[in-house]
Write a protein that holds these residues in place. Structure first.
Motif, PDB file in Angstrom:
ATOM      1  N   SER A  95     -29.171  20.692 -18.003  1.00 26.88           N
ATOM      2  CA  SER A  95     -29.029  19.532 -18.865  1.00 26.88           C
ATOM      3  C   SER A  95     -30.178  18.544 -18.633  1.00 26.88           C
ATOM      4  O   SER A  95     -30.792  18.514 -17.556  1.00 26.88           O
ATOM      5  CB  SER A  95     -27.702  18.827 -18.593  1.00 26.88           C
ATOM      6  N   VAL A  96     -30.433  17.732 -19.645  1.00 31.03           N
ATOM      7  CA  VAL A  96     -31.467  16.708 -19.510  1.00 31.03           C
ATOM      8  C   VAL A  96     -31.093  15.735 -18.397  1.00 31.03           C
ATOM      9  O   VAL A  96     -31.943  15.292 -17.611  1.00 31.03           O
ATOM     10  CB  VAL A  96     -31.656  15.949 -20.837  1.00 31.03           C
ATOM     11  N   GLU A  97     -29.801  15.402 -18.305  1.00 30.12           N
ATOM     12  CA  GLU A  97     -29.361  14.459 -17.278  1.00 30.12           C
ATOM     13  C   GLU A  97     -29.628  15.016 -15.883  1.00 30.12           C
ATOM     14  O   GLU A  97     -30.064  14.287 -14.981  1.00 30.12           O
ATOM     15  CB  GLU A  97     -27.864  14.155 -17.446  1.00 30.12           C
ATOM     16  N   TYR A  98     -29.382  16.320 -15.712  1.00 31.10           N
ATOM     17  CA  TYR A  98     -29.587  16.914 -14.385  1.00 31.10           C
ATOM     18  C   TYR A  98     -31.075  16.981 -14.059  1.00 31.10           C
ATOM     19  O   TYR A  98     -31.491  16.678 -12.930  1.00 31.10           O
ATOM     20  CB  TYR A  98     -28.959  18.305 -14.326  1.00 31.10           C
ATOM     21  N   TYR A  99     -31.876  17.357 -15.044  1.00 34.35           N
ATOM     22  CA  TYR A  99     -33.314  17.393 -14.769  1.00 34.35           C
ATOM     23  C   TYR A  99     -33.840  15.993 -14.443  1.00 34.35           C
ATOM     24  O   TYR A  99     -34.664  15.826 -13.534  1.00 34.35           O
ATOM     25  CB  TYR A  99     -34.116  17.969 -15.946  1.00 34.35           C
ATOM     26  N   THR A 100     -33.377  15.003 -15.165  1.00 31.34           N
ATOM     27  CA  THR A 100     -33.807  13.628 -14.900  1.00 31.34           C
ATOM     28  C   THR A 100     -33.472  13.232 -13.471  1.00 31.34           C
ATOM     29  O   THR A 100     -34.274  12.598 -12.775  1.00 31.34           O
ATOM     30  CB  THR A 100     -33.144  12.657 -15.889  1.00 31.34           C
ATOM     31  N   ARG A 101     -32.287  13.625 -13.019  1.00 27.70           N
ATOM     32  CA  ARG A 101     -31.884  13.350 -11.638  1.00 27.70           C
ATOM     33  C   ARG A 101     -32.840  14.028 -10.660  1.00 27.70           C
ATOM     34  O   ARG A 101     -33.286  13.411  -9.683  1.00 27.70           O
ATOM     35  CB  ARG A 101     -30.460  13.843 -11.419  1.00 27.70           C
ATOM     36  N   LEU A 102     -33.186  15.286 -10.917  1.00 30.55           N
ATOM     37  CA  LEU A 102     -34.094  15.998 -10.026  1.00 30.55           C
ATOM     38  C   LEU A 102     -35.470  15.348 -10.012  1.00 30.55           C
ATOM     39  O   LEU A 102     -36.092  15.201  -8.948  1.00 30.55           O
ATOM     40  CB  LEU A 102     -34.216  17.465 -10.461  1.00 30.55           C
ATOM     41  N   GLU A 103     -35.945  14.960 -11.196  1.00 28.39           N
ATOM     42  CA  GLU A 103     -37.273  14.372 -11.265  1.00 28.39           C
ATOM     43  C   GLU A 103     -37.331  13.020 -10.558  1.00 28.39           C
ATOM     44  O   GLU A 103     -38.409  12.567 -10.157  1.00 28.39           O
ATOM     45  CB  GLU A 103     -37.726  14.224 -12.728  1.00 28.39           C
ATOM     46  N   ARG A 104     -36.201  12.398 -10.390  1.00 27.67           N
ATOM     47  CA  ARG A 104     -36.149  11.134  -9.647  1.00 27.67           C
ATOM     48  C   ARG A 104     -36.028  11.359  -8.147  1.00 27.67           C
ATOM     49  O   ARG A 104     -35.924  10.405  -7.379  1.00 27.67           O
ATOM     50  CB  ARG A 104     -34.989  10.287 -10.160  1.00 27.67           C
ATOM     51  N   GLY A 105     -36.054  12.633  -7.751  1.00 28.55           N
ATOM     52  CA  GLY A 105     -36.018  12.946  -6.331  1.00 28.55           C
ATOM     53  C   GLY A 105     -34.632  13.102  -5.755  1.00 28.55           C
ATOM     54  O   GLY A 105     -34.480  13.268  -4.543  1.00 28.55           O
ATOM     55  N   ASN A 106     -33.614  13.080  -6.593  1.00 29.11           N
ATOM     56  CA  ASN A 106     -32.236  13.256  -6.130  1.00 29.11           C
ATOM     57  C   ASN A 106     -31.906  14.748  -6.142  1.00 29.11           C
ATOM     58  O   ASN A 106     -31.366  15.272  -7.122  1.00 29.11           O
ATOM     59  CB  ASN A 106     -31.268  12.476  -7.026  1.00 29.11           C
ATOM     60  N   VAL A 107     -32.255  15.440  -5.070  1.00 28.21           N
ATOM     61  CA  VAL A 107     -32.190  16.903  -5.058  1.00 28.21           C
ATOM     62  C   VAL A 107     -31.099  17.421  -4.121  1.00 28.21           C
ATOM     63  O   VAL A 107     -31.084  18.606  -3.783  1.00 28.21           O
ATOM     64  CB  VAL A 107     -33.556  17.493  -4.638  1.00 28.21           C
ATOM     65  N   GLY A 108     -30.193  16.558  -3.715  1.00 25.63           N
ATOM     66  CA  GLY A 108     -29.109  17.002  -2.859  1.00 25.63           C
ATOM     67  C   GLY A 108     -28.268  18.086  -3.527  1.00 25.63           C
ATOM     68  O   GLY A 108     -27.821  17.928  -4.655  1.00 25.63           O
ATOM     69  N   GLY A 109     -28.065  19.203  -2.825  1.00 29.75           N
ATOM     70  CA  GLY A 109     -27.230  20.283  -3.336  1.00 29.75           C
ATOM     71  C   GLY A 109     -27.867  21.174  -4.378  1.00 29.75           C
ATOM     72  O   GLY A 109     -27.215  22.077  -4.903  1.00 29.75           O
ATOM     73  N   VAL A 110     -29.154  20.975  -4.693  1.00 28.21           N
ATOM     74  CA  VAL A 110     -29.785  21.824  -5.696  1.00 28.21           C
ATOM     75  C   VAL A 110     -29.899  23.249  -5.156  1.00 28.21           C
ATOM     76  O   VAL A 110     -30.237  23.471  -3.994  1.00 28.21           O
ATOM     77  CB  VAL A 110     -31.171  21.270  -6.086  1.00 28.21           C
ATOM     78  N   SER A 111     -29.589  24.219  -5.997  1.00 24.44           N
ATOM     79  CA  SER A 111     -29.592  25.613  -5.556  1.00 24.44           C
ATOM     80  C   SER A 111     -30.974  26.235  -5.698  1.00 24.44           C
ATOM     81  O   SER A 111     -31.825  25.742  -6.457  1.00 24.44           O
ATOM     82  CB  SER A 111     -28.591  26.423  -6.387  1.00 24.44           C
ATOM     83  N   GLU A 112     -31.184  27.333  -4.987  1.00 25.72           N
ATOM     84  CA  GLU A 112     -32.443  28.073  -5.113  1.00 25.72           C
ATOM     85  C   GLU A 112     -32.613  28.617  -6.522  1.00 25.72           C
ATOM     86  O   GLU A 112     -33.728  28.704  -7.033  1.00 25.72           O
ATOM     87  CB  GLU A 112     -32.487  29.217  -4.094  1.00 25.72           C
TER      88      GLU A 112
END
Length: 293
Positions: free
Chosen positions: A52-69
């Motif tokens: 989702s756009v919301e999830y990618y936005t979160r990742l791009e802001r450096g919030n990568v807790g729990g992101v899977s391989e």
């Protein structure tokens, strides 16, 4: 490196990677008209990565807790990251998710075993030296001292190749492809910074170079990463002239963080005469370590 700084690095890295891709390069339809962003939009990266756009936005802001391989792999494919960039992103994510650690000032190996020096000395037909991950030159053989005489001629001990590239004017004539070696030096240091976020010695070196060299600061801000592995380096030696040498960077499993870099002459090279001149130049037998006299 503080947690906020790691998140900021993730943000800038992902932003810079999507900025370099056009819809056409990414295989997306381009309907023309003026785009308000350079490169891909966040929504387009999210579409390519199947998130989702919301999830990618979160990742791009450096919030990568729990992101899977799996998600990181999809994101890397969407942004067309190469192997070095994929490893760099993974290192940043590990650093962001690691428990807080105290700063480690002793971040780079500085000791070279006697047997490594013996290996260098046995390489009579190659210029060879040992460097650490900060690009400090820790040991050399005679031919490397002849080749890198200007870089080793410094009050800074051990000599540092990044300092030579960005702070010594002789480097611009010594490296005929100065832009290439400058890119590799910055990319190598940025790769190491992500691997060792608590390394204050490396942070100090980066701050020094960014403060004293506008070229370094500009390249550092580009967030490009690189491994110096193998290829051809174009030199202009002040005593023997042009030299095109093949290089190989050989990591030493028994000494993590140390790398042997060798320079050899290709078969039937037109630079054979210049290389022979280099081999014949005087070098004191005991001057095998930088700073030796």
């Amino acid at each position: 490196m503080p947690a906020d700084a790691i998140r900021e690095d993730i943000c800038h890295f992902l932003t810079s990677r999507r900025a370099r891709l056009t819809p056409k390069q990414a295989g997306l339809p381009d309907f023309g008209g003026r785009r308000q962003v350079s490169g891909l939009r966040r929504s387009e990266v999210a579409q390519l990565a199947a998130i989702s756009v919301e999830y990618y936005t979160r990742l791009e802001r450096g919030n990568v807790g729990g992101v899977s391989e799996e998600i990181l792999g999809s994101l890397a494919a969407a942004l067309q990251l190469d192997d070095v960039e994929r490893a760099h992103l993974a290192a940043l994510v590990r650093a962001a998710n690691a428990p807080h650690r105290a700063a480690d000032r002793g971040g780079a190996t500085s000791h070279v075993r006697d047997s490594l020096q013996q290996i260098l000395d046995a390489m009579t037909g190659a210029a060879a030296f040992v460097r650490n991950a900060h690009l400090d030159v820790l040991a050399t053989n005679r031919l490397a001292r002849a080749l890198y005489a200007d870089a080793l001629d410094t009050d800074d001990q051990p000599p540092n190749l990044a300092r030579f590239v960005f702070r010594d004017p002789r480097a611009r004539s010594f490296y005929r492809d100065w832009n290439g070696i400058a890119h590799d030096a910055v990319g190598s240091l940025r790769t190491q910074a992500a691997r060792t976020p608590g390394n204050t010695d490396l942070a100090d070196l980066i701050d020094e170079l960014a403060t004293q060299s506008g070229e370094f600061a500009m390249r550092w801000d580009a967030h490009d990463v690189e491994y110096y592995r193998s290829g051809r380096q174009l030199f202009h030696h002040p005593a023997v002239g042009d030299l095109d040498l093949d290089y190989d960077a050989l990591e030493i499993p028994a000494d993590p963080g140390l790398t042997i870099v060798t320079y050899t002459l290709a078969l039937n090279s037109p630079y054979a005469a210049a290389f022979l001149q280099l081999r014949q130049r005087d070098a004191a037998p005991e001057a095998t370590r930088p700073g030796a006299s």
